[in-house]
Design a protein around this motif. Structure first.
Motif, PDB file in Angstrom:
ATOM      1  N   LYS A   8      32.294  15.945 -80.545  1.00 49.02           N
ATOM      2  CA  LYS A   8      33.744  15.915 -80.363  1.00 49.02           C
ATOM      3  C   LYS A   8      34.048  15.848 -78.878  1.00 49.02           C
ATOM      4  O   LYS A   8      33.539  16.648 -78.097  1.00 49.02           O
ATOM      5  CB  LYS A   8      34.382  17.137 -81.010  1.00 49.02           C
ATOM      6  CG  LYS A   8      34.175  17.152 -82.518  1.00 49.02           C
ATOM      7  CD  LYS A   8      34.793  18.354 -83.161  1.00 49.02           C
ATOM      8  CE  LYS A   8      34.492  18.348 -84.654  1.00 49.02           C
ATOM      9  NZ  LYS A   8      34.969  19.567 -85.296  1.00 49.02           N
ATOM     10  N   ASP A   9      34.883  14.881 -78.501  1.00 48.11           N
ATOM     11  CA  ASP A   9      35.247  14.698 -77.100  1.00 48.11           C
ATOM     12  C   ASP A   9      36.156  15.825 -76.617  1.00 48.11           C
ATOM     13  O   ASP A   9      36.958  16.367 -77.389  1.00 48.11           O
ATOM     14  CB  ASP A   9      36.004  13.388 -76.903  1.00 48.11           C
ATOM     15  CG  ASP A   9      35.161  12.149 -77.164  1.00 48.11           C
ATOM     16  OD1 ASP A   9      33.974  12.273 -77.524  1.00 48.11           O
ATOM     17  OD2 ASP A   9      35.718  11.044 -77.012  1.00 48.11           O
ATOM     18  N   LYS A  10      36.069  16.112 -75.327  1.00 44.47           N
ATOM     19  CA  LYS A  10      37.041  16.992 -74.692  1.00 44.47           C
ATOM     20  C   LYS A  10      38.378  16.252 -74.706  1.00 44.47           C
ATOM     21  O   LYS A  10      38.415  15.022 -74.534  1.00 44.47           O
ATOM     22  CB  LYS A  10      36.641  17.278 -73.246  1.00 44.47           C
ATOM     23  CG  LYS A  10      35.388  18.112 -73.115  1.00 44.47           C
ATOM     24  CD  LYS A  10      35.013  18.250 -71.650  1.00 44.47           C
ATOM     25  CE  LYS A  10      33.699  18.991 -71.500  1.00 44.47           C
ATOM     26  NZ  LYS A  10      33.216  18.948 -70.093  1.00 44.47           N
ATOM     27  N   PRO A  11      39.485  16.963 -74.895  1.00 45.90           N
ATOM     28  CA  PRO A  11      40.794  16.292 -74.882  1.00 45.90           C
ATOM     29  C   PRO A  11      41.052  15.588 -73.550  1.00 45.90           C
ATOM     30  O   PRO A  11      40.639  16.061 -72.485  1.00 45.90           O
ATOM     31  CB  PRO A  11      41.784  17.448 -75.078  1.00 45.90           C
ATOM     32  CG  PRO A  11      40.983  18.543 -75.700  1.00 45.90           C
ATOM     33  CD  PRO A  11      39.584  18.389 -75.160  1.00 45.90           C
ATOM     34  N   GLY A  12      41.706  14.436 -73.629  1.00 49.56           N
ATOM     35  CA  GLY A  12      42.107  13.716 -72.435  1.00 49.56           C
ATOM     36  C   GLY A  12      40.981  13.058 -71.666  1.00 49.56           C
ATOM     37  O   GLY A  12      41.128  12.771 -70.477  1.00 49.56           O
ATOM     38  N   GLN A  13      39.873  12.774 -72.324  1.00 50.20           N
ATOM     39  CA  GLN A  13      38.709  12.229 -71.634  1.00 50.20           C
ATOM     40  C   GLN A  13      38.387  10.787 -72.026  1.00 50.20           C
ATOM     41  O   GLN A  13      37.251  10.336 -71.864  1.00 50.20           O
ATOM     42  CB  GLN A  13      37.484  13.114 -71.898  1.00 50.20           C
ATOM     43  CG  GLN A  13      37.619  14.511 -71.351  1.00 50.20           C
ATOM     44  CD  GLN A  13      37.698  14.513 -69.844  1.00 50.20           C
ATOM     45  OE1 GLN A  13      36.793  14.026 -69.170  1.00 50.20           O
ATOM     46  NE2 GLN A  13      38.776  15.046 -69.300  1.00 50.20           N
ATOM     47  N   LEU A  14      39.380  10.050 -72.512  1.00 49.44           N
ATOM     48  CA  LEU A  14      39.136   8.670 -72.915  1.00 49.44           C
ATOM     49  C   LEU A  14      38.593   7.839 -71.752  1.00 49.44           C
ATOM     50  O   LEU A  14      37.717   6.991 -71.958  1.00 49.44           O
ATOM     51  CB  LEU A  14      40.417   8.031 -73.477  1.00 49.44           C
ATOM     52  CG  LEU A  14      40.268   6.604 -74.007  1.00 49.44           C
ATOM     53  CD1 LEU A  14      39.234   6.524 -75.124  1.00 49.44           C
ATOM     54  CD2 LEU A  14      41.615   6.085 -74.492  1.00 49.44           C
ATOM     55  N   GLY A  78      29.377  14.658 -69.501  1.00 49.70           N
ATOM     56  CA  GLY A  78      30.226  15.801 -69.826  1.00 49.70           C
ATOM     57  C   GLY A  78      31.393  15.466 -70.735  1.00 49.70           C
ATOM     58  O   GLY A  78      32.385  16.191 -70.772  1.00 49.70           O
ATOM     59  N   LEU A  79      31.294  14.389 -71.498  1.00 48.32           N
ATOM     60  CA  LEU A  79      32.380  13.956 -72.377  1.00 48.32           C
ATOM     61  C   LEU A  79      32.636  14.925 -73.526  1.00 48.32           C
ATOM     62  O   LEU A  79      33.777  15.153 -73.916  1.00 48.32           O
ATOM     63  CB  LEU A  79      32.072  12.557 -72.940  1.00 48.32           C
ATOM     64  CG  LEU A  79      33.020  12.020 -74.009  1.00 48.32           C
ATOM     65  CD1 LEU A  79      34.439  11.850 -73.454  1.00 48.32           C
ATOM     66  CD2 LEU A  79      32.505  10.704 -74.572  1.00 48.32           C
ATOM     67  N   PHE A  80      31.578  15.513 -74.060  1.00 52.73           N
ATOM     68  CA  PHE A  80      31.719  16.248 -75.313  1.00 52.73           C
ATOM     69  C   PHE A  80      32.149  17.702 -75.126  1.00 52.73           C
ATOM     70  O   PHE A  80      31.599  18.433 -74.311  1.00 52.73           O
ATOM     71  CB  PHE A  80      30.408  16.202 -76.099  1.00 52.73           C
ATOM     72  CG  PHE A  80      29.979  14.810 -76.471  1.00 52.73           C
ATOM     73  CD1 PHE A  80      30.868  13.907 -77.027  1.00 52.73           C
ATOM     74  CD2 PHE A  80      28.681  14.403 -76.261  1.00 52.73           C
ATOM     75  CE1 PHE A  80      30.470  12.621 -77.375  1.00 52.73           C
ATOM     76  CE2 PHE A  80      28.263  13.128 -76.613  1.00 52.73           C
ATOM     77  CZ  PHE A  80      29.157  12.236 -77.166  1.00 52.73           C
ATOM     78  N   GLU A  81      33.109  18.086 -75.945  1.00 54.07           N
ATOM     79  CA  GLU A  81      33.539  19.481 -76.033  1.00 54.07           C
ATOM     80  C   GLU A  81      32.521  20.265 -76.867  1.00 54.07           C
ATOM     81  O   GLU A  81      32.241  21.426 -76.601  1.00 54.07           O
ATOM     82  CB  GLU A  81      34.917  19.536 -76.691  1.00 54.07           C
ATOM     83  CG  GLU A  81      35.481  20.909 -76.870  1.00 54.07           C
ATOM     84  CD  GLU A  81      36.893  20.846 -77.427  1.00 54.07           C
ATOM     85  OE1 GLU A  81      37.824  21.167 -76.667  1.00 54.07           O
ATOM     86  OE2 GLU A  81      37.057  20.461 -78.604  1.00 54.07           O
TER      87      GLU A  81
END
Length: 98
Positions: A8-14, A78-81
């Motif tokens: 799951k991506d961190k929010p706002g990391q597109l 560091g994309l993933f939450e």
């Protein structure tokens, strides 16, 4: 054994996802060439934009799956939450059973 990597991506990391996509695709292609990639693709948000990834890999054990997950350029950026790694049994429509 097949392991699924539920990322799951961190929010706002597109922007991080898009900037690292070419390296991510190259990484998956290398896993595929090595016979380790089963399938992969992004999870999509309500707006149709990627918000995470589902990757299924063939690994001898969980440690091998963890190593593949950690080697992904998205992970390194560091994309993933979160990354959840689960063993998976492909029962229906598995390519090996066709």
């Amino acid at each position: 054994m097949i392991f699924t990597l539920i990322c799951k991506d961190k929010p706002g990391q597109l922007d991080v996802r898009l900037a690292n996509r070419p390296a991510h695709v190259d990484y998956l292609m290398a896993l595929d060439k090595a016979g380790k990639l089963k399938f992969a693709g992004p999870f999509l948000g309500e707006d149709g934009k990627p918000i995470g990834s589902l990757v299924a890999v063939e690994a001898e054990d969980r440690a091998g799956a963890e190593q593949m997950a950690g080697g992904d350029p998205y992970s390194k950026a560091g994309l993933f939450e979160s990354v959840e790694i689960l063993p998976w049994n492909w029962v229906f429509k598995a390519p090996e059973t066709k």
